[in-house]
Each structure stands twice: as C-alpha cells, then as structure tokens.
Write an enzyme that holds these catalytic residues in place. Sequence first.
Site, PDB file in Angstrom:
ATOM      1  N   LYS A  35     -33.621  92.099 118.731  1.00  0.00           N
ATOM      2  CA  LYS A  35     -34.236  93.012 119.693  1.00  0.00           C
ATOM      3  C   LYS A  35     -34.650  94.308 118.995  1.00  0.00           C
ATOM      4  CE  LYS A  35     -29.741  94.919 121.017  1.00  0.00           C
ATOM      5  NZ  LYS A  35     -28.774  95.163 122.098  1.00  0.00           N
ATOM      6  N   TYR A 261     -40.736 125.558 111.842  1.00  0.00           N
ATOM      7  CA  TYR A 261     -40.862 126.039 113.208  1.00  0.00           C
ATOM      8  C   TYR A 261     -39.665 126.876 113.644  1.00  0.00           C
ATOM      9  CZ  TYR A 261     -44.890 122.975 114.011  1.00  0.00           C
ATOM     10  OH  TYR A 261     -46.115 122.364 113.960  1.00  0.00           O
TER      11      TYR A 261
END
Length: 365
Positions: A35, A261
């Site tokens: 998965k 940032y």
Amino acid sequence: MHVTVLTIDLRALEHNFHYLKSKLKSNGKIMAVVKAFGYGSDALEIAKKLQELAIDYFAVAYVDEGISLRKAGIETPILVLHPQPQNFSACIEHCLEPGLYSKRVFKAFLKIADEQQLEHYPVHVKFNSGLNRLGFNEKDISWLANHLNQSNSIIAKSLFSHLAASEDEKERDFTLGQINAFKKLSTSLSKKLSHLPWLHQSNTSAILNFPEAHFDIVRTGIGLYGYGNAAKYDEELRPIASLTSVISQIHEIAAGESVGYNRAFIAEQNVRSATIPIGHADGITRIYGNKKASVTINGQKAPILGNVCMDMLMVDVTAIDCNEGDEVVIFDQKNKASSFAESAGTISYELLTDIGHRVTRVFKR
C-alpha cells in the site's frame, strides 16, 4: 530528470523477503503489504519483483491501489484492507478480495455479490482484537456465521486482525492478550462455518517477535523495505531505498545574518551553508528543520538550518570540505531512514511514504 533521486535496490528487497521467510515454519505463507505506493518506493516494481519470488498474497489499503497492480500485470491474489462500498463493483471487476470489517460493509458487498450471481467470491473478515480501529467483535460472530453459511455468493477466505504494539517489549502482555483474543474470536467463528478459513494477525514485528501469532499466513510491510523496528533485526535487513541529491549553491553567512523563511536560523558566527534541491513537497517536511535532522555530505553530518522550504533546504557545511554539485545523502543503507526520522520524533514509515512522486525513482536489479 530531477537530480533528487530515490534509488530502489530490488536485490535488497529479495534479501529481506528470504530473511522474513526464514522466520516462518516450512509451509508458512507471506502476504506482502504494498500500500501507499509501496511504502513510498514504487508499488508496481515492488510487486513485480515479489511476484517473481512467488509471494503468496498482496495487501493494499484501497481498491484503486489494487486496480493499479492488476493493470500492471500482477496476477497474485490481492487483499484490500480498507475498501469502501462505492468501490465494490470495481473490486469485483479486477478480482480484488475485500476485507470486510463491519455489518454495513459486509451487507453492501454481499448485496453486489448476489446481484452479480457470484459463486464463492473470496472475502476476508476482520476482527478487532484491541487496536480499536476496524473490525467485528465477539457479539457479531453468530451474525457473521449465519450470513456466511447462508450465502453461495461469498466465502470467507481468511479471518484476520491487527496488532497494535508488537514492536514494543513493554507492551508484550498487551500483544499476547491481542493474540489470545484473536484466537478466541477466530476459533468461535470457524467452528460455526462449513469450511476452515486461513488466519492471519502478524505484522513485521510479530513475525520477528511472536511466532505464536504466525498462524496460516503473515503480513509484512516495513520489513520488506528493510526495517525491523529493533536494532537486532535492522542489522539483518537491508533498506531498499536510498534518497540522494546534490548541492545547488554554497553561501557564506556572516554573523547576524539569517537563513530561510521567517529567519528561523540566525548565525551567531560566520557560517557556510549549502542549499539542497529537496523540500517539504518532496517529503522532507518542516519537522526536520532547525537542526533536528542532518544530511550526509562527503561522509560528514550537515544539520538542516532554519525552516525547510517547499523545494529546498539549507544545511550547515562550515566544517565540511565540499563543493557545489557534490552528492548529498538524505538516507541510504548506512545512514538509515529510521535514524533520520527518529531525529525529528517520527518513524521510518512516515518518512518513506512521504517521498513525493516528482523525486526520480531508479531501480537496481
């Protein structure tokens, strides 16, 4: 091609498969969990290799993951662990086997199976043995037995459950309680059925730690990808994925200047920083910033400076002899994803499955 590359070593996958197989009794079967894009690698390539190795079963989370495998030529049986009723027609169309975990889901699949006049279509009945996420309970056993015995459309291929803490030695008593609860639930239902379904409960850690829970087939996800959730097993397994990039640019940062940032890093002294073309859009999320995690450049650790950007991150290379264009290792077989993840308080599963699809995949065969 993106210079940030996830290299998948299929030889390591084969090694892990045989190692896990060696932990089972001679006739023990394995269900490979592929998965989440094969735990962030590539479900199709992983499944193709495992099919070559004669894997017994595959497991995916959702129907569309199973459909992708079928379209890629995977013929091995596939269990869908968490199917939704609106996808049941597609499930049947592509010969996928649903995990049925509630009366609502059971009745919805049975209705479609009857309408399509199916005969003994394999389904897998999930019990809740303590994880409290999905599954039937003891009070549902008579209801399940009645519906399974009265139907010619479906047949219970397996009864299964899921362990909550099989990697945690401190929770050993809880895990043994789950194993005993599943034995009780599955025995109670099996006695009421006209046939004997397979049983499975083991995940990777239970394969390694709880042989009493191996039953008829075991499920393994993270183990196939190279992690055993314990140092002694990690030494035996080989991580299949290596994530590398390059240095795009090097900056000389003066004391008092900031990096990135929000000025999350401000240099207290002169610093040399390197910018790497990988960011939170690629799966290296902001939790790794501010020196929580480090990459490896020319064999030395370079901590991440400030906040991770969407497409880039910056690292401290003040003490490292390096140049623009040099290789950067985020994780590989030596610098493991589990260690990188733990440095920021998370787990290898999350890091691996976060790796974005724009990162180039390369396969070693």
